[in-house]
Write a protein that holds these residues in place. Structure first.
Motif, PDB file in Angstrom:
ATOM      1  N   SER A   1       0.837  -1.193   0.000  1.00 42.24           N
ATOM      2  CA  SER A   1       0.000   0.000   0.000  1.00 42.24           C
ATOM      3  C   SER A   1       0.875   1.247   0.000  1.00 42.24           C
ATOM      4  O   SER A   1       1.800   1.365   0.805  1.00 42.24           O
ATOM      5  CB  SER A   1      -0.912   0.013   1.233  1.00 42.24           C
ATOM      6  OG  SER A   1      -1.636   1.223   1.291  1.00 42.24           O
TER       7      SER A   1
ATOM      8  N   GLN B   1      -0.805   4.274  -0.064  1.00 39.13           N
ATOM      9  CA  GLN B   1      -1.787   5.299   0.259  1.00 39.13           C
ATOM     10  C   GLN B   1      -1.838   5.600   1.755  1.00 39.13           C
ATOM     11  O   GLN B   1      -2.795   6.200   2.233  1.00 39.13           O
ATOM     12  CB  GLN B   1      -3.179   4.843  -0.212  1.00 39.13           C
ATOM     13  CG  GLN B   1      -3.244   4.495  -1.688  1.00 39.13           C
ATOM     14  CD  GLN B   1      -2.870   5.655  -2.583  1.00 39.13           C
ATOM     15  OE1 GLN B   1      -3.213   6.793  -2.300  1.00 39.13           O
ATOM     16  NE2 GLN B   1      -2.148   5.373  -3.659  1.00 39.13           N
TER      17      GLN B   1
ATOM     18  N   SER C   1      -2.336  -2.964  -0.056  1.00 34.32           N
ATOM     19  CA  SER C   1      -3.330  -2.168  -0.763  1.00 34.32           C
ATOM     20  C   SER C   1      -4.642  -2.932  -0.858  1.00 34.32           C
ATOM     21  O   SER C   1      -4.723  -4.128  -0.575  1.00 34.32           O
ATOM     22  CB  SER C   1      -2.824  -1.815  -2.161  1.00 34.32           C
ATOM     23  OG  SER C   1      -2.598  -2.991  -2.907  1.00 34.32           O
TER      24      SER C   1
END
Length: 1100
Positions: free
Chosen positions: A654, A656, A676
């Motif tokens: 991930s 983010q 993710s």
């Protein structure tokens, strides 16, 4: 129709590509979504986007070639992608850049190019909340700049630094801008499918508008020289690439429309008004087209195409840089993903021995008498043309000497003769008042220069400050006095017959004894912070300067040499001690020489303190004192573990995660990695299970909401705390064997905040104590034993970037978006006990404690988004002790501080370098160590506790590094010779941070207990210090009469000590006898038992 078959001089111009070794190779260029050309050139330099982010530029000489290092100096221009750039047509070192960070910046490139990375512009203009799309210079008026941002076209006067024109009539993004060659009109093409012609000097500036290419994709516009025609490139409704030529007299109708192909890259038009040659390079294409622009049908006549590498950007080289004696009529710089290729267009001729004047009409020069103010008032002045004929140039066939622009950025006054004092800016003599009149940093004396030249035998008397300053410029002194007068800058006046003082100064400069001191005087007394000055130089250069200075001060204490203004410095030749009894007498004489004299450092501190309070002149100490102690960890080495210890085939990382989260955490047994996808997953990998992970689903902790932060319990390797964006904190218990399948059942969970959570941090000494910060601007401290809220800290007004506990666990600190640092004492008050000003950047920051909690180190960004490190005394947050700028990068520096070695490791997500610094208690407080460069980019870095370090291999820090698909161990060691010994100078007793000292109830009740310290010495290893002591004791006289080391020497403080010498000899004989008795000594030589030549044979 005979004109159609008229032969063109440039019809057969052929592209010539040099050999690959003449390219600029091994560069790093990404793919940028901009309306610019990604490369620009002047007669001296080329500049192009660098790296995948494109926020930095590489600036190289125009004729450069060969491989380029990834570590070469760069122009760190912006914090985001540079969208467009252009050099001034009148100053080859003046570069304008625009960026997605909404700023336009003006840069001055030194004449020698970039010797070190540059990050400070000459001036900056802001477009507020809109990214800059295009920038460029006016073709006839000096220091007049245009830029576009969204629908707005602006003109800037660089001399006044003001916006002089703004037009926002366009209804969509302006994609391209072009000036008419005479500078009267400007054309724009926009995303609203319109092409416009504007006259900025009239009230209704938009004078022509027409429908252009019917696609919203990119488009370009270029004025065809001095003519009233405009050429645009774009896409039609069927997405075919299209070229349209329009005449201003009938602007609504296209004079010529030509459809080409259906490629997706926009055609970049490069037009040469002198020859009528038009080059069309499509972004992403491997061909560069060439056409001639004609005044009549067919208007465009195609020439020879060039086929080669895929194009990232192109630009034309100015005519002044062409090799006209080889028939080179134009040169294109083609930017590819790995190189810059110079493509030469040559007109074939039988011979190139002579200059072919028919190929090279006179071209506009590089000098103009028109200023921006004059142009805005309505004045038009054509650029004087120059000939490219080498016989009419000063340097013959060599390129025309370029103009590199002003430095510093001070536009010259036109129509005024250049004088001596305009060329050389001379600061005032120390201790004297500076004259009041100064213009843009250029000193202008009241009296002419000729009057300032002193007579051959000046008299010593008190002079006005201005006279003293003028005499300092000329560097002339009476030969009778034989004194060296130190100037603050070099003088342009050189007498025909040097005086004795000047000869002496020349000799001392040649011996390089006083040169560092003179340079230091220049720095201190002028107070100049220009880019080339020492204050703005690199740490290595400053360190070298201090080393030279320290050596000269230690080896050659100097006598006082007076000058007219009262020199504060003491100078002495290096061999001036030869006829003195000892150095102490010399220094005593110097101290008594003049009671009113002060040391150079004291006087400089008084002078500089008025000009710049932040810069204090250091005293003449050794380098280790000036730059902190000489670090034993200076040459630390980072070594990745063997591939067999890696965890490979990690998938779906991930990217983010919020900026407040480090994104990767490890403990001695396992690591936590966010994945993710929906549901907020965190994968747990056991460090004991190395190798390639099997394909398929990775076992993970499923949270059901986005993850904001997570942290391992420092006292329990099986417990992981995770904060989610719904304000819930979940506590997970990892099985001993690790995760075997995905799970969504946490051991405990509780609602911590009504809003998103910024961070969670475990207490360093007390068990079950957790702090959490939220969007509700509060910090709550929890008792995990009872899952209850105990303390709420308030006082924040903006987003919190980072939180850190002090090593003792009594205090905590935060840094937030409002640019403030706060220190709390949670059990005493819910408001901050101290506040101070931290980093001004709003991109993110980190904060840690150092040196037993006496110092605070903050990592953040400055106003121009340069990453920086700031050190504060924990008792004074208003004044940083030191601030070090690192580089320009969008990644937040994530710190790890090793308390035992006082080493600070820094790196960012997406970086490939791990920076290392030592934090010291003395100036400069931040000392650079050897940085570790990794082979590839990493997504996270997490350090392990001290007890897992392999001290037998001198490993003082151990980390785990997360890349795109692997986790690899990283070992930091210090090179030592006797690795079989325990290096107790590197490994002091360490705090036990992996076991709790208190329970949560005890801590909340006000009890404090420092963690115990243990030795990391393995069993069976000897101490290095004991071995060194034993070696010393073998050479030390241990008799009762000489208990000290110094007593065993045959000298005392006054003279030779015969008694000590006799004692030493007796002791040596006793030691020799005792050793001989214990060792079997054979005094016979090997050759004594060998049969040699009979003595009688020698006579033969």
């Amino acid at each position: 129709m005979a004109w159609r078959f008229k032969a063109s001089k440039y019809k057969n111009a052929a592209p010539i590509v040099p050999k690959p070794e003449n390219y600029v190779r091994d560069i790093c260029v990404g793919s940028y979504q901009t309306y610019g050309n990604n490369i620009a050139a002047s007669a001296k330099f080329m500049a192009f986007n660098w790296d995948h982010a494109g926020s930095s530029l590489a600036v190289l000489p125009i004729d450069d070639s060969g491989r380029k290092s990834k570590l070469m100096p760069l122009l760190h221009a912006h914090s985001d992608t540079v969208t467009d750039m252009e050099f001034s047509p009148f100053h080859d070192g003046l570069l304008a850049t625009g960026s997605q960070d909404c700023l336009v910046k003006i840069w001055h490139i030194p004449e020698s190019g970039l010797q070190e990375s540059l990050s400070n512009p000459e001036c900056t203009f802001s477009h507020k909340q809109r990214r800059v799309e295009t920038v460029g210079f006016h073709p006839t008026a000096d220091f007049l700049l245009h830029s576009t941002s969204y629908t707005t076209l602006n003109l800037w006067d660089l001399i006044s630094g003001q916006e002089v024109f703004s037009n926002a009539e366009t209804s969509d993004v302006i994609q391209s801008v072009s000036w008419k060659r005479d500078g009267t009109l400007i054309a724009t093409s926009a995303k609203d499918k319109q092409v416009r012609v504007l006259d900025p000097r009239v009230e209704e500036s938009c004078i022509k508008t027409a429908n252009s290419h019917q696609s919203i994709k990119d488009s370009r516009v270029v004025f065809l020289g001095d003519s009233n025609r405009v050429l645009t490139t774009g896409f039609d409704a069927q997405r075919l690439r299209q070229i349209i030529i329009r005449d201003l007299r009938n602007f609504g109708e296209a004079e010529k429309s030509l459809e080409l192909d259906c490629s997706t890259g926009i055609l970049i038009p490069l037009y040469d008004a002198d020859t009528g040659m038009l080059f069309l390079a499509g972004k992403g294409d491997t061909t560069i087209g060439y056409m001639e622009v004609l005044d009549k049908e067919p208007y465009l006549m195609e020439g020879i195409r060039h086929s080669g590498e895929q194009t990232k950007g192109t630009c034309l080289v100015p005519k002044r840089a062409l090799n006209v004696m080889q028939g080179e009529v134009n040169r294109i710089l083609q930017l590819t993903s790995t190189c810059v290729i110079p493509v030469t267009y040559q007109v074939p001729r039988k011979t190139y021995r002579d200059f072919h004047a028919d190929l090279y009409p006179d071209t506009p020069g590089y000098k103009t008498d028109l200023t921006a103010e004059q142009w805005l008032s309505g004045k038009n002045v054509p650029i004087p043309k120059i000939s490219l004929d080498p016989s009419k140039r000063e340097n013959g066939e060599e390129p025309i000497i370029p103009r590199l622009g002003p430095k510093p950025f001070t536009p010259p006054k036109l129509n005024e003769p250049e004088s001596f004092d305009k060329v050389f800016s001379v600061p005032a003599v120390p201790g004297q008042q500076q004259p009041q009149q100064q213009t843009n940093g250029v000193h202008e004396p009241k009296t002419p220069v000729s009057e300032a030249l002193p007579s051959p035998t000046p008299t010593i008397q008190e002079k006005e400050p201005l006279q003293v300053e003028e005499e300092a410029q000329v560097e002339a002194e009476s030969a009778k006095n034989e004194a060296v007068e130190e100037n603050d800058s070099d003088s342009a006046y050189t007498p025909k017959t040097p005086s004795t003082a000047e000869r002496r100064k020349l000799f001392e400069n040649n011996t390089k004894e006083n040169e560092p001191e003179e340079n230091f005087d220049n720095v201190d007394q002028s107070g100049s912070f220009e880019r080339a000055s020492v204050q703005r130089s690199s740490i290595a250069e400053r360190r070298k300067m201090y080393e030279n200075r320290s050596q000269s001060v230690q080896e050659a204490p100097s006598t006082i040499i007076e000058k007219a203004g009262g020199s504060p410095i003491m100078m002495r030749r290096k061999d001036s001690f030869k006829n003195r009894k000892n150095a102490e007498d010399v220094l005593k004489d110097d101290n008594n020489r003049k009671s009113g004299q002060v040391s150079k450092q004291m006087s400089l501190e008084q002078q500089v303190g008025k000009k710049n309070e932040n810069f204090a002149a250091p005293t003449p100490k050794r380098t280790s004192t000036v730059f902190g102690r000489v670090s034993k960890f200076r040459h630390l080495k980072g070594t990745p573990a063997h591939k067999s210890f890696h965890i490979e085939n990690i998938r779906n990382l991930s990217r983010q995660i919020s900026g407040e989260c480090d994104g990767f955490h490890a403990n001695p047994e396992r690591v936590a990695v966010p994945l993710s996808g929906p549901g907020g997953k965190i994968a747990i990998f056991e460090l004991s299970k190395t190798g390639r992970l099997p394909d398929g689903v990775i076992p993970a902790l499923v949270h059901g909401n986005n993850i904001m932060d997570f942290a391992w319990d420092p006292f329990d390797n099986h417990r992981l705390a995770v904060a989610c964006d719904d304000g819930i904190i979940k506590l997970w218990k990892i099985p001993e064997s690790g995760l075997n399948e995905p799970t969504n059942e946490a051991e405990n969970e509780f609602n911590a905040h009504p809003d998103k959570i910024y961070f969670i941090k475990f207490h360093p000494t007390a068990k079950d104590v957790l702090a959490s910060g939220s969007y509700d601007m509060t910090i709550k401290i929890w008792d995990l034993a009872t899952l209850t809220e105990k303390i709420v800290l308030k006082g924040h007004t903006d987003q919190m970037f980072s939180f850190a506990w002090s090593p003792c666990g009594v205090f905590c600190s935060t840094v937030s978006k409002d640019g403030k640092i706060r220190i709390y004492k949670p059990r005493a008050n819910d408001a901050p006990t101290r506040e101070g000003k931290g980093p001004v950047g709003s991109r993110g920051a980190r904060i840690i404690w150092a040196l037993d909690g006496n110092f605070i180190v903050v990592m953040g960004f400055d106003k121009v988004s340069e990453r920086q490190i700031m050190v504060f005394k924990s008792t004074d947050l208003n004044n940083p002790l030191n601030t070090v700028g690192l580089d320009v990068s969008p990644a937040i520096l994530i710190p790890f501080y090793d308390e035992d070695s006082s080493t600070l490791f820094l790196t960012g997500k997406g970086d490939s370098t791990i920076y290392a610094f030592e934090i010291t208690e003395e100036s400069p407080y931040i000392c650079p160590l050897s940085h570790h460069r990794c082979n590839n980019l990493h997504q996270g870095l997490s350090f392990l506790p001290k007890n897992v370090c392999d001290v037998s291999n001198v490993e003082f820090a151990k980390a785990l590094r997360l890349t795109n698909n692997t986790i690899e161990p990283l070992s930091f060691t210090v090179p030592r010779i006797k690795t079989e010994l325990f290096q107790d100078d590197l490994f002091p007793p360490t705090r036990v941070m992996w076991k709790s000292s208190l329970t949560s109830a005890e801590w909340f009740n006000g009890k404090d207990k420092a963690p115990p310290r243990i030795s990391l010495k393995p069993d069976g290893m000897d101490l290095l210090s004991e071995t060194q002591v034993n070696n010393q004791e073998r050479t030390i006289n241990k008799s009762a009469s000489t208990p000290f080391i110094g007593a065993s020497q045959p000298y005392n403080r006054l003279a030779w000590n015969a008694e000590l010498t006799g004692q030493t000899k007796m002791k040596q004989e006793e030691i020799q006898k005792s050793v001989s008795n214990k060792l079997e000594v054979n005094l016979k030589l090997e050759q004594d038992e060998m049969e040699g030549v009979d003595e009688k044979e020698w006579n033969d």
